[in-house]
Each structure stands twice: as structure tokens, then as C-alpha cells.
Design a protein around this motif. Structure first.
Motif, short mmCIF file in Angstrom:
data_model
loop_
_atom_site.label_atom_id
_atom_site.label_comp_id
_atom_site.label_asym_id
_atom_site.label_seq_id
_atom_site.Cartn_x
_atom_site.Cartn_y
_atom_site.Cartn_z
N GLU A 42 -13.04 -31.41 -44.64
CA GLU A 42 -13.96 -32.12 -45.01
C GLU A 42 -14.47 -32.40 -46.57
OE1 GLU A 42 -17.87 -31.16 -42.80
OE2 GLU A 42 -18.81 -32.90 -43.72
N ASN A 43 -14.31 -31.10 -47.11
CA ASN A 43 -14.55 -30.90 -48.59
C ASN A 43 -13.51 -30.12 -49.42
OD1 ASN A 43 -17.46 -32.38 -49.03
ND2 ASN A 43 -17.87 -30.98 -47.10
N LYS A 77 -11.39 -31.32 -52.17
CA LYS A 77 -11.88 -32.65 -53.04
C LYS A 77 -11.88 -31.67 -54.46
CE LYS A 77 -14.72 -34.99 -49.80
NZ LYS A 77 -16.21 -35.04 -49.14
N HIS A 82 -7.33 -34.62 -47.72
CA HIS A 82 -8.44 -35.61 -48.10
C HIS A 82 -9.28 -34.82 -49.15
CE1 HIS A 82 -12.03 -38.44 -47.37
NE2 HIS A 82 -12.59 -37.54 -47.72
N TRP A 86 -11.33 -39.95 -55.77
CA TRP A 86 -12.57 -40.69 -55.35
C TRP A 86 -13.47 -40.72 -56.59
CZ3 TRP A 86 -16.33 -37.69 -51.66
CH2 TRP A 86 -17.03 -38.70 -50.81
N ARG A 126 -16.58 -39.56 -56.13
CA ARG A 126 -17.42 -38.66 -55.79
C ARG A 126 -16.91 -37.08 -55.73
NH1 ARG A 126 -21.80 -40.33 -50.99
NH2 ARG A 126 -23.08 -38.48 -52.33
N GLN A 127 -17.97 -36.33 -55.83
CA GLN A 127 -17.36 -34.86 -55.64
C GLN A 127 -16.27 -34.53 -56.69
OE1 GLN A 127 -17.68 -35.12 -51.06
NE2 GLN A 127 -17.82 -32.75 -51.70
N ASN A 129 -9.51 -43.19 -52.39
CA ASN A 129 -10.67 -43.30 -51.31
C ASN A 129 -11.72 -44.50 -51.96
OD1 ASN A 129 -12.19 -42.95 -49.03
ND2 ASN A 129 -13.49 -41.18 -50.08
N GLU A 130 -12.28 -45.22 -51.21
CA GLU A 130 -13.18 -46.05 -51.46
C GLU A 130 -12.93 -46.76 -52.68
OE1 GLU A 130 -16.88 -43.79 -51.02
OE2 GLU A 130 -16.15 -43.26 -48.84
N GLN A 181 -12.73 -45.96 -42.13
CA GLN A 181 -13.73 -44.69 -42.10
C GLN A 181 -14.53 -44.69 -40.72
OE1 GLN A 181 -16.16 -43.69 -45.70
NE2 GLN A 181 -14.28 -43.72 -46.84
N HIS A 196 -17.95 -45.12 -40.50
CA HIS A 196 -19.23 -44.52 -40.24
C HIS A 196 -20.35 -45.58 -39.81
CE1 HIS A 196 -18.02 -41.09 -42.14
NE2 HIS A 196 -17.18 -41.74 -43.30
N GLU A 214 -12.59 -41.39 -40.23
CA GLU A 214 -13.88 -40.58 -40.17
C GLU A 214 -15.13 -40.99 -39.12
OE1 GLU A 214 -15.37 -40.55 -44.35
OE2 GLU A 214 -13.17 -40.34 -45.07
N TRP A 220 -15.63 -37.73 -37.63
CA TRP A 220 -16.10 -36.86 -38.96
C TRP A 220 -17.21 -35.93 -38.43
CZ3 TRP A 220 -13.29 -36.73 -42.84
CH2 TRP A 220 -13.77 -36.08 -44.09
N TRP A 257 -22.93 -34.68 -41.56
CA TRP A 257 -23.41 -34.83 -43.08
C TRP A 257 -24.53 -35.78 -43.00
CZ3 TRP A 257 -22.82 -39.76 -45.46
CH2 TRP A 257 -22.38 -40.67 -44.58
#
Ligand code: G3I
Length: 351
Positions: free
Chosen positions: A70-71, A74, A107, A111, A113-114, A155-156, A231, A233, A264, A305, A313
Motif C-alpha cells: 500500500e505504501n 513509495k 506500487h 507519482w 504524492r508521497q 500513477n495518476e 483504480q 475508488h 485499487e 484497496w 485509507w
């Protein structure tokens, strides 16, 4: 003679019909049922801390044939400093998967983010940023060569209006960052399936159109891009496409030689949820995605996810929403879990 043949044929027909009406075996897991369907993979996102809780570890190992960190893979976690790497958590995910015969979806390599401060706060020339990107991807993908079967490389990359998302990568390198990321990943592991991953592309529209253009132009250049990650969501009441609409969206990429996966999926309820409608609407949304995937041979997997509401999340990111997973916070399966079992067992696919 004829009478005995007739009776024999009738017996066979009855046996087939009885077998076809057998209920889903009560102990059949998602992964055993998905495997019956052209070897589809059913996955979930994981965190190493979950492996230390026996109920969670048993559920992850028994129900899922694919895991996605998940994280912990990253940038901010795995590459906290220009020359500092923290591979232990990612190693734990890969080790768990190998112990339980599961595929790993890496994953995510690029990206917005993060990302760590040394990356977002640095002032890099284009060539310097390309070198940083190449070092990250070749180190991380190379570490897991032959052990991580599929990567979310980019990603994105697309903003909600269909333009390329304004990120450090687009500003620092230009649109070519996408091609470079895939080429760096392929050089590090030529056998890995390399995906571009995004959200809100399951209903067509501007994002999906731009994604199709990106994919087509990269493939025309011979860039090693192999798949598209949806994804998914989702929210209830669901804006999910129908199974047929979603399957047709997948076919737009499959017809160009691409794999597709649902990467996800979760379906958030507005809280407090209505127990008479929420769980069934949630099951319908999960079911739509599974039926679409079953209808498209190039759809090789469905990943949720987070597997339980306790891990989700959603509440942290969207206060007032939650209960998005197929298991509740006490690891009890919800109607959505049973719906997925039924659809897999009966092989109920979109047209
Ligand atoms: O690790 C820190 C911890 O040290 C600190 O104490 C804590 C409190 O501030 O934060 C922790 O970091 C959190 C991180 O998850 C790890 O738990 C971040 O605050 C939090 O924002 C982050 O959320 C993640 C989110 O991406 C960030 O955008 C979610 O767990 C993760 O499920 C979610 O996943 C993304 C996919 O990677 C890409 N697609 C969208 C999806 C949802 O945003």
C-alpha cells in the motif's frame, strides 16, 4: 438398446444440471474461485504490520493470490534520502507473497504524492532529474527482478480535466518522463509487466481519452508499456458504469494489445450507512467490476484497496465516509465478499 441409450443420456444431463446448480462451496476462497476463471488473480493492498496479526495474515494468505504494497514501496518510504534506501518493509511484503504463492504488484514508481522532501524541494536540471528518476527505478525494480511480476510505473499522470497532471515530473522533465519511466523499468526487469495506473477512467470521458492517446503513442514508439490499471475508488450511491460499459472501456485498451487490471477497488459508504441499502449497493458496485473483468480475457486481476474497514485509507482522507472494504473492521465478510464469490463461481460476466 435405444431405451438404455436414452436413459443413459438423461442421466448424464441430470448429472450435469445438478453439478451446474451446486451452490458455491462454503469453504471456497476468493483466490481458489478466481483461479477457476482463466487463472484470474484476486488481490489486496497490504502493509507489513498486518503480517504480524495472525487473523489478518491468515485472511490475506488464504483469500488473495496477489498483494500490492500500500505504501512501503513509495518514494517517501523506500528512498527517504538521495542515497538512503529503506528496503526492509518492501522486502517483507515480497517475502510474505513468496511464502504464500502470491503475485506482487509493485506500487508505485512515479507519482505526485508521497515523495520525499529531498526530491520535491530539490532544484534539479532536466538531466539531473532524469538521472534521479533512473536511479530510483533501476534500483527498486532491479532489487525485485523476477520477484515483482507487475509494476504501477506511472500513477495518476492525467488530471481530472484530461490534461497531463502538473507534477514535478512534468515540470522538471516534460511529458517524456512517462516514456523514460517505462524504459528504465523495463531495463531493470525485462520480464515485468509495466502498467500505467489511474482513477475515474472506468466510465470513459476526458481522462480515459487522454490515457488512450498516451498508450497508443507510447506503443507506436515501441515503449514497453503492457497494461492499464483501473483504480476504481467508488462511492455509494454508485457512479459505477454498468458491467457492459466497463467491459467496453477495458476492450478499448485490450484491443490495442494491453493488459488491464482493476488495481485499487474500494466502495465507500456515506456514514452512518443505511444497513438496509448500503451493503447491497456496495455489493452491486464490486460485482459490476468483477463481471466486467470476467468478460475481458485481457483483464488478469482484480485488487481491492485494503481488505478490511479497519485498514481503509478512506476515513482519513474523506471524513464522513468509510466501510469501503469487503470485510468489516472485525474481519467479517460483507455482502460484497459473498457477491464476488458468487460471480466467480457462476462465472457471471458482462456480455
Ligand atoms: O508514515 C507516516 C507516519 O510516520 C505518520 O506518523 C503518519 C501520521 O502523519 O502518517 C504516515 O504517513 C501516512 C501514509 O499513508 C502511511 O500510512 C500519510 O499520512 C497518509 O496520507 C498516507 O495515505 C496513503 C495515501 O495513498 C496517500 O496519498 C494511504 O495509506 C494509501 O492507501 C493511499 O493509496 C493511494 C494509492 O497509493 C494510489 N491511488 C490512490 C490511493 C488513495 O489515495
Amino acid at each position: 438398446m435405444r431405451r438404455s441409450v436414452r436413459v443413459g443420456g438423461l442421466a448424464v444431463l441430470v448429472a450435469v444440471l445438478v453439478a451446474a446448480c451446486r451452490p458455491v462451496p462454503p469453504d471456497a476462497t476468493l483466490r481458489s474461485l478466481a483461479d477457476l476463471r482463466d487463472g484470474r488473480l484476486i488481490g489486496t493492498s497490504v502493509e507489513p504490520a498486518q503480517f504480524g496479526r495472525s487473523a489478518d495474515a491468515t485472511l490475506i494468505a488464504s483469500q488473495f493470490s496477489s498483494v500490492t504494497p500500500e505504501n512501503v514501496m513509495k518514494w517517501e518510504v523506500v528512498h527517504p534520502g538521495p542515497s538512503t534506501w529503506n528496503h526492509a518493509p518492501g522486502d517483507a511484503v515480497v517475502a510474505f507473497a513468496e511464502e504464500h504463492g502470491q503475485r506482487v504488484r509493485g506500487h508505485t514508481l512515479v507519482w505526485h504524492r508521497q515523495n520525499p522532501a529531498w526530491l520535491t524541494g530539490g532544484s534539479y536540471s532536466r538531466d539531473e532529474l532524469i538521472a534521479v528518476l533512473e536511479d530510483h527505478i533501476s534500483t527498486l525494480v532491479g532489487r525485485y527482478e523476477g520477484r515483482v511480476a507487475q509494476w504501477d510505473v506511472v500513477n495518476e499522470a492525467i488530471a481530472d480535466d484530461g490534461t497531463l497532471r502538473d507534477t514535478i515530473w512534468l515540470r522538471g522533465i516534460g511529458p517524456d518522463y512517462i516514456r523514460l519511466a517505462f524504459e528504465f523499468a523495463h531495463a531493470a526487469d525485462p520480464d515485468a509487466e509495466l502498467f500505467i495506473n489511474d482513477y475515474l477512467i472506468e466510465r470513459g470521458g476526458a481522462k480515459a481519452a487522454t490515457l488512450l492517446w498516451i498508450v497508443a503513442s507510447l506503443r507506436a514508439q515501441g515503449v514497453p508499456i503492457h497494461g492499464v490499471g483501473y483504480q476504481v475508488h467508488a462511492l455509494v450511491p454508485s457512479l459505477m458504469p454498468t458491467p457492459e460499459q466497463f467491459a467496453d472501456e477495458m476492450r478499448r485498451f485490450a484491443s490495442r494489445g494491453m493488459l488491464v487490471e482493476i488495481t485499487e477497488m474500494d466502495v465507500a459508504l456515506q456514514l452512518p450507512s443505511d444497513p438496509t441499502t448500503g451493503p447491497q449497493q456496495q455489493a452491486d458496485a464490486y460485482g459490476s467490476a468483477v463481471m466486467a473483468c470476467l468478460a475481458v480475457r485481457e483483464c488478469t486481476g482484480v485488487t481491492t484497496w485494503n481488505y478490511s474497514d479497519a485498514e481503509s485509507w478512506i476515513p482519513g482522507e474523506f471524513p464522513g465516509f468509510g466501510e469501503a472494504s469487503i470485510y468489516d473492521a472485525e474481519l467479517r465478510p460483507k455482502p460484497a465478499y459473498e457477491r464476488i464469490r458468487q460471480l466467480l463461481w457462476w462465472n457471471l460476466r458482462a456480455r
